[in-house]
Design a protein around this motif. Structure first.
Motif, PDB file in Angstrom:
ATOM      1  N   SER A  29       0.652  -9.240  -6.579  1.00 41.81           N
ATOM      2  CA  SER A  29       0.590  -8.763  -7.966  1.00 41.81           C
ATOM      3  C   SER A  29       1.208  -7.374  -8.159  1.00 41.81           C
ATOM      4  CB  SER A  29      -0.869  -8.733  -8.432  1.00 41.81           C
ATOM      5  OG  SER A  29      -1.623  -7.847  -7.616  1.00 41.81           O
ATOM      6  N   ALA A  30       1.631  -6.723  -7.081  1.00 42.95           N
ATOM      7  CA  ALA A  30       2.218  -5.379  -7.186  1.00 42.95           C
ATOM      8  C   ALA A  30       3.542  -5.429  -7.936  1.00 42.95           C
ATOM      9  CB  ALA A  30       2.428  -4.787  -5.803  1.00 42.95           C
ATOM     10  N   THR A  31       3.799  -4.370  -8.691  1.00 41.87           N
ATOM     11  CA  THR A  31       5.066  -4.283  -9.420  1.00 41.87           C
ATOM     12  C   THR A  31       6.195  -3.951  -8.454  1.00 41.87           C
ATOM     13  OG1 THR A  31       4.829  -1.922  -9.872  1.00 41.87           O
ATOM     14  CG2 THR A  31       3.866  -3.457 -11.497  1.00 41.87           C
ATOM     15  N   ARG A  32       7.418  -4.157  -8.893  1.00 42.18           N
ATOM     16  CA  ARG A  32       8.546  -3.818  -8.015  1.00 42.18           C
ATOM     17  C   ARG A  32       8.603  -2.314  -7.771  1.00 42.18           C
ATOM     18  NH1 ARG A  32      12.982  -5.507 -12.272  1.00 42.18           N
ATOM     19  NH2 ARG A  32      12.702  -3.755 -13.670  1.00 42.18           N
ATOM     20  N   GLU A  33       8.120  -1.508  -8.740  1.00 47.10           N
ATOM     21  CA  GLU A  33       8.089  -0.051  -8.564  1.00 47.10           C
ATOM     22  C   GLU A  33       7.080   0.339  -7.486  1.00 47.10           C
ATOM     23  OE1 GLU A  33       9.795  -0.992 -12.491  1.00 47.10           O
ATOM     24  OE2 GLU A  33       7.934  -1.615 -11.529  1.00 47.10           O
ATOM     25  N   GLU A  34       5.936  -0.327  -7.460  1.00 45.54           N
ATOM     26  CA  GLU A  34       4.939  -0.053  -6.412  1.00 45.54           C
ATOM     27  C   GLU A  34       5.492  -0.434  -5.046  1.00 45.54           C
ATOM     28  OE1 GLU A  34       0.617  -0.583  -8.539  1.00 45.54           O
ATOM     29  OE2 GLU A  34       1.842  -2.393  -8.292  1.00 45.54           O
ATOM     30  N   ARG A  35       6.142  -1.571  -4.977  1.00 47.43           N
ATOM     31  CA  ARG A  35       6.742  -2.008  -3.708  1.00 47.43           C
ATOM     32  C   ARG A  35       7.810  -1.007  -3.238  1.00 47.43           C
ATOM     33  NH1 ARG A  35       5.375  -7.132  -2.564  1.00 47.43           N
ATOM     34  NH2 ARG A  35       4.441  -8.329  -4.238  1.00 47.43           N
ATOM     35  N   ALA A  36       8.640  -0.555  -4.165  1.00 49.41           N
ATOM     36  CA  ALA A  36       9.689   0.406  -3.824  1.00 49.41           C
ATOM     37  C   ALA A  36       9.081   1.732  -3.370  1.00 49.41           C
ATOM     38  CB  ALA A  36      10.605   0.631  -5.027  1.00 49.41           C
ATOM     39  N   LEU A  37       8.012   2.150  -4.013  1.00 45.53           N
ATOM     40  CA  LEU A  37       7.361   3.411  -3.647  1.00 45.53           C
ATOM     41  C   LEU A  37       6.795   3.335  -2.229  1.00 45.53           C
ATOM     42  CD1 LEU A  37       6.505   6.244  -4.444  1.00 45.53           C
ATOM     43  CD2 LEU A  37       4.495   5.269  -5.570  1.00 45.53           C
ATOM     44  N   VAL A  38       6.150   2.232  -1.894  1.00 46.44           N
ATOM     45  CA  VAL A  38       5.612   2.075  -0.535  1.00 46.44           C
ATOM     46  C   VAL A  38       6.751   2.061   0.480  1.00 46.44           C
ATOM     47  CG1 VAL A  38       4.388   0.505   1.029  1.00 46.44           C
ATOM     48  CG2 VAL A  38       3.479   0.944  -1.258  1.00 46.44           C
ATOM     49  N   ARG A  39       7.832   1.346   0.179  1.00 48.95           N
ATOM     50  CA  ARG A  39       8.978   1.286   1.100  1.00 48.95           C
ATOM     51  C   ARG A  39       9.592   2.665   1.329  1.00 48.95           C
ATOM     52  NH1 ARG A  39      10.442  -3.229  -1.569  1.00 48.95           N
ATOM     53  NH2 ARG A  39      11.963  -2.106  -2.814  1.00 48.95           N
ATOM     54  N   MET A  40       9.803   3.409   0.242  1.00 40.12           N
ATOM     55  CA  MET A  40      10.453   4.716   0.407  1.00 40.12           C
ATOM     56  C   MET A  40       9.531   5.736   1.072  1.00 40.12           C
ATOM     57  SD  MET A  40      10.816   6.384  -3.407  1.00 40.12           S
ATOM     58  CE  MET A  40      11.822   5.059  -3.952  1.00 40.12           C
ATOM     59  N   CYS A  41       8.230   5.488   1.048  1.00 35.84           N
ATOM     60  CA  CYS A  41       7.291   6.422   1.667  1.00 35.84           C
ATOM     61  C   CYS A  41       7.026   6.088   3.137  1.00 35.84           C
ATOM     62  CB  CYS A  41       5.979   6.461   0.876  1.00 35.84           C
ATOM     63  SG  CYS A  41       6.162   7.308  -0.703  1.00 35.84           S
ATOM     64  N   GLU A  42       7.886   5.252   3.725  1.00 34.86           N
ATOM     65  CA  GLU A  42       7.794   5.041   5.176  1.00 34.86           C
ATOM     66  C   GLU A  42       8.091   6.364   5.871  1.00 34.86           C
ATOM     67  OE1 GLU A  42      10.394   1.765   6.004  1.00 34.86           O
ATOM     68  OE2 GLU A  42       8.952   0.310   5.197  1.00 34.86           O
ATOM     69  N   ARG A  43       8.827   7.218   5.188  1.00 33.10           N
ATOM     70  CA  ARG A  43       9.066   8.597   5.634  1.00 33.10           C
ATOM     71  C   ARG A  43       8.384   9.505   4.624  1.00 33.10           C
ATOM     72  NH1 ARG A  43      15.107   9.645   7.033  1.00 33.10           N
ATOM     73  NH2 ARG A  43      14.095  11.440   7.924  1.00 33.10           N
ATOM     74  N   LEU A  44       7.933  10.646   5.077  1.00 37.09           N
ATOM     75  CA  LEU A  44       7.231  11.603   4.218  1.00 37.09           C
ATOM     76  C   LEU A  44       8.097  11.983   3.020  1.00 37.09           C
ATOM     77  CD1 LEU A  44       4.507  13.104   4.275  1.00 37.09           C
ATOM     78  CD2 LEU A  44       5.695  15.009   5.346  1.00 37.09           C
TER      79      LEU A  44
END
Length: 121
Positions: free
Chosen positions: A48-63
């Motif tokens: 149910s996560a939005t694409r923005e939430e998914r993108a935020l988690v992906r980009m935060c693999e690095r600080l």
């Protein structure tokens, strides 16, 4: 009275949809300088996560700071603050505050360094 053009109407609705109708984050400890990082080991983002939430988690693999994430997502900081606080609450992201006050250098020391640099001219 004329109707707003299609682009404005869509852009006004989009933030409302992305944040599920909320304008404030669930926690007030997240600021523009807050550093975000995905938890380790990574957790699967719900379907149910939005694409923005998914993108935020992906980009935060690095600080990454909240304001940097907002710039990369091309979204308002206030909107990303809501998304980030939701992801911290759900255990997908970890939020780190900036440098504690006790670690900051003394203003007198900084003034002395500045004065010394000016004398070198």
């Amino acid at each position: 009275m004329s109707e707003p053009d299609g682009e404005y109407a869509a852009s006004a609705l989009r933030p409302y949809v992305i944040t599920k109708g909320r304008s404030r984050p669930s926690r007030n400890t997240i600021g523009v300088e807050t550093l975000l990082i995905a938890v380790d080991p990574p957790r699967d983002v719900p379907v149910s996560a939005t694409r923005e939430e998914r993108a935020l988690v992906r980009m935060c693999e690095r600080l990454l700071s909240l304001v940097e994430a907002a710039a990369h997502l091309e979204l308002p900081v206030s909107l990303v603050k809501v998304l980030a606080s939701d992801l911290v609450d759900s255990g997908h992201l970890s939020a780190r505050s900036g440098v504690p006050q006790a670690v900051l250098p003394d203003s007198q020391l900084l003034q002395e360094v500045l004065d010394g640099l000016r004398r070198l001219r």
